[in-house]
Design an enzyme around this catalytic site. Structure first.
Site, PDB file in Angstrom:
ATOM      1  N   ASP A  59      28.030   7.548  -7.399  1.00  0.00           N
ATOM      2  CA  ASP A  59      26.667   8.062  -8.104  1.00  0.00           C
ATOM      3  C   ASP A  59      26.420   9.179  -7.145  1.00  0.00           C
ATOM      4  O   ASP A  59      24.941   9.397  -6.979  1.00  0.00           O
ATOM      5  CB  ASP A  59      25.700   6.811  -8.205  1.00  0.00           C
ATOM      6  CG  ASP A  59      24.701   7.173  -9.374  1.00  0.00           C
ATOM      7  OD1 ASP A  59      25.265   7.767 -10.460  1.00  0.00           O
ATOM      8  OD2 ASP A  59      23.390   6.954  -9.262  1.00  0.00           O
TER       9      ASP A  59
ATOM     10  N   HIS B 233      20.386   3.528  -8.753  1.00  0.00           N
ATOM     11  CA  HIS B 233      21.325   4.790  -8.167  1.00  0.00           C
ATOM     12  C   HIS B 233      22.186   3.939  -7.061  1.00  0.00           C
ATOM     13  O   HIS B 233      23.141   4.339  -6.617  1.00  0.00           O
ATOM     14  CB  HIS B 233      20.271   5.577  -7.337  1.00  0.00           C
ATOM     15  CG  HIS B 233      21.098   6.728  -6.726  1.00  0.00           C
ATOM     16  ND1 HIS B 233      22.230   7.472  -7.021  1.00  0.00           N
ATOM     17  CD2 HIS B 233      20.774   7.061  -5.379  1.00  0.00           C
ATOM     18  CE1 HIS B 233      22.369   8.082  -6.029  1.00  0.00           C
ATOM     19  NE2 HIS B 233      21.890   7.973  -4.839  1.00  0.00           N
TER      20      HIS B 233
ATOM     21  N   SER C 176      26.136   8.425  -2.674  1.00  0.00           N
ATOM     22  CA  SER C 176      25.222   9.296  -2.654  1.00  0.00           C
ATOM     23  C   SER C 176      25.562  10.342  -1.558  1.00  0.00           C
ATOM     24  O   SER C 176      26.530  10.927  -1.417  1.00  0.00           O
ATOM     25  CB  SER C 176      23.977   8.825  -2.666  1.00  0.00           C
ATOM     26  OG  SER C 176      22.949   9.669  -3.124  1.00  0.00           O
TER      27      SER C 176
END
Length: 386
Positions: free
Chosen positions: A181, A349, A156
């Site tokens: 992700d 996530h 991320s």
């Protein structure tokens, strides 16, 4: 995201448990386990997953900054791991154990500035440029002018910083890049909802066990093993509190806001301070970083990220929790074979925490495929279909 970054994809996860404050049953009910299903939420030390810990000193214009790193392995390329916003290097703990058992490599998991146990003069400067320079400085401080081959792997926000680091050529021995992700299009679309997500999280916890339980039951981390080591790096004791007090029942998912009455402002402020002190006594743990205050940097992390990723002239890997996260630029780039992509379904996530073995297999296969590392323990590559 992690807190911040998790919110970017929240609406796209098919089997997500309801978040506190989202209308789900967890937000209004105390967290209780059914008969015979009690789980252990006690924290686990980093030493069960990493071999050593080091505080790396970096000199700059304002003095010395100290960056916490956790390490494992003694041979092969260095996998430099960058966590997502609000997380810490400990989010890579279970992944580290998994990858070390598959290929010959060295792990360096870094607490980025403002996170974990890293101590810097200006912890509020979380610009992509500053954090990318931090990564380069840490590599230089650890290895000097002749660093070993390095692969940057970031989740991320950490994935965005990895790309900015690679694009600026701040790690001269860089041989590979992996984003987990994070996609520019999805991230930019979610910017407007980030503050609402952050306001929906508990502000305090009565214990580390409570924080770990919340992280699992809210869906922030779906893997209890990872949560037990990872959450220790996300929360800290409130200022002025030396030890947890009391042993009351588990705090509800949300600390409800006090209703303001029509008293004078002085009376309201006084009562608020008293209430805050009582909250700290009963719930002495809070988040290590106030992500809401980093809003001015969010755009800089993600805008232009896809083209920046595609422009890096090294082998690249993109791991996603869902194929619907791809934006236009990455879709075209993937069709042109500019990077390797693998989708790991049924993950939240925090892909590397939810499915550390699958992520380790994907990274190990990538390393072996490009002859960056040697397999160990009879590991067999399984090449993805996309």
């Amino acid at each position: 995201m992690s807190a911040l970054e998790k919110s970017m994809h929240l609406g796209r996860l098919p089997s997500r448990p309801p978040l506190p404050g989202s209308g789900g049953s967890q937000s209004g009910a105390k967290m209780r386990m059914g008969p015979g299903r009690k789980r252990d939420f006690t924290p686990v030390p980093w030493s069960q997953y990493f071999e050593s810990m080091e505080d790396v000193e970096v000199e700059n214009e304002t003095g010395k900054d100290t960056f916490r790193v956790y390490k494992s392995g003694s041979e092969g390329p260095v996998l430099l791991l960058l966590h997502g916003g609000g997380h810490s290097a400990l989010s890579w703990a279970v992944f580290t154990a998994a990858i070390i058992s598959r290929v010959q490599c060295r792990i360096v998991a870094l607490d980025l500035r403002g996170h974990g146990e890293t101590k810097v003069k200006n912890s509020e400067d979380l610009s992509a440029e500053t954090m990318a320079k931090d990564v380069g400085n840490v590599v230089e401080a650890m290895y000097g002018d002749l660093p070993p081959p390095v692969m940057l792997i970031g989740h991320s926000m950490g994935g965005a910083i990895a790309v900015h680091t690679a694009a600026a050529n701040l790690v001269p021995s860089l041989l590979g890049l992996c984003m987990i992700d994070v996609v520019e299009g999805t991230a930019m679309d979610a910017l407007n909802s980030m503050q609402n997500f952050l306001r929906g999280r508990p502000k305090t916890f009565k214990s580390l066990e409570n924080a770990i339980e919340w992280s699992v039951k809210s869906g922030q981390i779906r893997n209890l093993e990872s949560a037990r080591v990872s959450m220790v790096g996300q929360v800290k004791q409130c200022e002025g509190i030396t030890s947890p007090e009391g042993s009351k029942s588990i705090v509800e998912g949300i600390i409800e806001e006090e209703e303001e009455d029509e008293e004078g402002s002085e009376s309201v402020n006084k009562r608020k301070k008293e209430d805050d002190m009582e909250t700290k006594k009963d719930h002495p743990y809070t988040w290590r970083i106030e992500l809401a205050k980093t809003e001015k940097y969010w755009d800089g992390w993600f805008r232009g990220l896809s083209n920046l990723f595609l422009s890096c002239p090294i082998p690249k890997l993109l791991l996603l929790a869902g194929v619907d996260r791809l934006d236009k630029d990455l879709t075209i780039g993937q069709m042109q074979g500019k990077f390797q992509m693998q989708v790991l379904p049924q993950c939240g996530h925090a892909v590397h925490e939810d499915a550390p073995d699958k992520v380790a297999e994907a990274v190990a296969t990538f390393l072996i495929r490009h002859r960056f590392a040697e397999p160990i323990g009879g590991f067999q590559c399984v090449f993805p279909g996309c």
